[in-house]
Design a protein around this motif. Structure first.
Motif, short mmCIF file in Angstrom:
data_model
loop_
_atom_site.label_atom_id
_atom_site.label_comp_id
_atom_site.label_asym_id
_atom_site.label_seq_id
_atom_site.Cartn_x
_atom_site.Cartn_y
_atom_site.Cartn_z
N LEU A 50 -30.92 -30.32 21.43
CA LEU A 50 -29.53 -30.10 21.80
C LEU A 50 -29.29 -30.12 23.31
O LEU A 50 -28.14 -30.06 23.75
CB LEU A 50 -29.04 -28.75 21.24
CG LEU A 50 -28.84 -28.69 19.73
CD1 LEU A 50 -28.45 -27.29 19.31
CD2 LEU A 50 -27.78 -29.68 19.29
N SER A 52 -29.34 -32.41 25.65
CA SER A 52 -28.48 -33.47 26.18
C SER A 52 -27.01 -33.20 25.84
O SER A 52 -26.12 -33.45 26.65
CB SER A 52 -28.91 -34.84 25.67
OG SER A 52 -28.80 -34.89 24.26
N LYS A 53 -26.75 -32.67 24.64
CA LYS A 53 -25.36 -32.37 24.25
C LYS A 53 -24.81 -31.20 25.06
O LYS A 53 -23.65 -31.22 25.47
CB LYS A 53 -25.29 -32.06 22.76
CG LYS A 53 -25.58 -33.28 21.92
CD LYS A 53 -25.49 -32.96 20.45
CE LYS A 53 -25.97 -34.18 19.70
NZ LYS A 53 -25.20 -34.56 18.61
N ILE A 54 -25.64 -30.21 25.32
CA ILE A 54 -25.20 -29.05 26.11
C ILE A 54 -24.92 -29.47 27.55
O ILE A 54 -23.91 -29.09 28.14
CB ILE A 54 -26.24 -27.92 26.03
CG1 ILE A 54 -26.27 -27.36 24.60
CG2 ILE A 54 -25.94 -26.82 27.04
CD1 ILE A 54 -27.41 -26.42 24.32
N ALA A 56 -24.12 -32.47 28.57
CA ALA A 56 -22.93 -33.32 28.56
C ALA A 56 -21.67 -32.46 28.46
O ALA A 56 -20.67 -32.73 29.15
CB ALA A 56 -23.00 -34.31 27.39
N PHE A 57 -21.70 -31.43 27.64
CA PHE A 57 -20.56 -30.51 27.53
C PHE A 57 -20.29 -29.86 28.88
O PHE A 57 -19.14 -29.78 29.33
CB PHE A 57 -20.84 -29.43 26.48
CG PHE A 57 -19.79 -28.37 26.44
CD1 PHE A 57 -18.62 -28.56 25.73
CD2 PHE A 57 -19.96 -27.18 27.13
CE1 PHE A 57 -17.64 -27.58 25.70
CE2 PHE A 57 -18.99 -26.20 27.11
CZ PHE A 57 -17.83 -26.40 26.40
N TYR A 58 -21.34 -29.42 29.53
CA TYR A 58 -21.18 -28.79 30.85
C TYR A 58 -20.55 -29.77 31.84
O TYR A 58 -19.63 -29.43 32.56
CB TYR A 58 -22.51 -28.28 31.39
CG TYR A 58 -22.40 -27.81 32.81
CD1 TYR A 58 -21.80 -26.59 33.10
CD2 TYR A 58 -22.83 -28.61 33.86
CE1 TYR A 58 -21.65 -26.17 34.42
CE2 TYR A 58 -22.69 -28.20 35.17
CZ TYR A 58 -22.10 -26.98 35.45
OH TYR A 58 -21.95 -26.58 36.74
N GLU A 59 -21.06 -30.99 31.87
CA GLU A 59 -20.53 -31.99 32.81
C GLU A 59 -19.05 -32.26 32.55
O GLU A 59 -18.27 -32.40 33.48
CB GLU A 59 -21.33 -33.29 32.73
CG GLU A 59 -22.71 -33.21 33.33
CD GLU A 59 -22.69 -32.86 34.82
OE1 GLU A 59 -21.80 -33.37 35.55
OE2 GLU A 59 -23.56 -32.09 35.25
N ARG A 60 -18.65 -32.32 31.28
CA ARG A 60 -17.25 -32.57 30.94
C ARG A 60 -16.35 -31.39 31.31
O ARG A 60 -15.17 -31.56 31.59
CB ARG A 60 -17.11 -32.82 29.43
CG ARG A 60 -17.50 -34.18 28.97
CD ARG A 60 -17.04 -34.45 27.54
NE ARG A 60 -17.27 -33.35 26.61
CZ ARG A 60 -18.39 -33.18 25.89
NH1 ARG A 60 -19.40 -34.02 26.00
NH2 ARG A 60 -18.50 -32.17 25.06
#
Length: 81
Positions: A50, A52-54, A56-60
């Motif tokens: 998870l 990479s998804k976490i 990516a969420f942070y970056e967004r």
């Protein structure tokens, strides 16, 4: 091998809160802080599925005002292993 199941009775919430109130004034500031609500923290290794998804969420959402109000004591580089 023996397996045991411990069955504990339900806690009477009113009684518990009443007993806590009797000793709550004896808590140190640090104990009071630990007993208060705070921000959740999640530590995850970059190799976790998870991660990479976490990230990516942070970056967004890193510019989101709710996230920017969070007090961060020390940032951890997620790429460290």
């Amino acid at each position: 091998m023996q397996i045991a199941v411990c069955r504990l009775p339900f806690i009477d919430e009113c009684r518990l809160l009443s007993e806590i109130a009797k000793v709550e004034h004896t808590l140190t500031d640090e104990e009071k802080r630990r007993n208060s609500l705070g921000m959740d923290k999640l530590y995850i290794h970059v190799s976790h599925p998870l991660a990479s998804k976490i990230l990516a969420f942070y970056e967004r959402n890193k510019d989101n005002l709710k996230l920017s109000k969070a007090k961060v004591k020390r940032k951890i580089d997620p790429k460290l292993r």
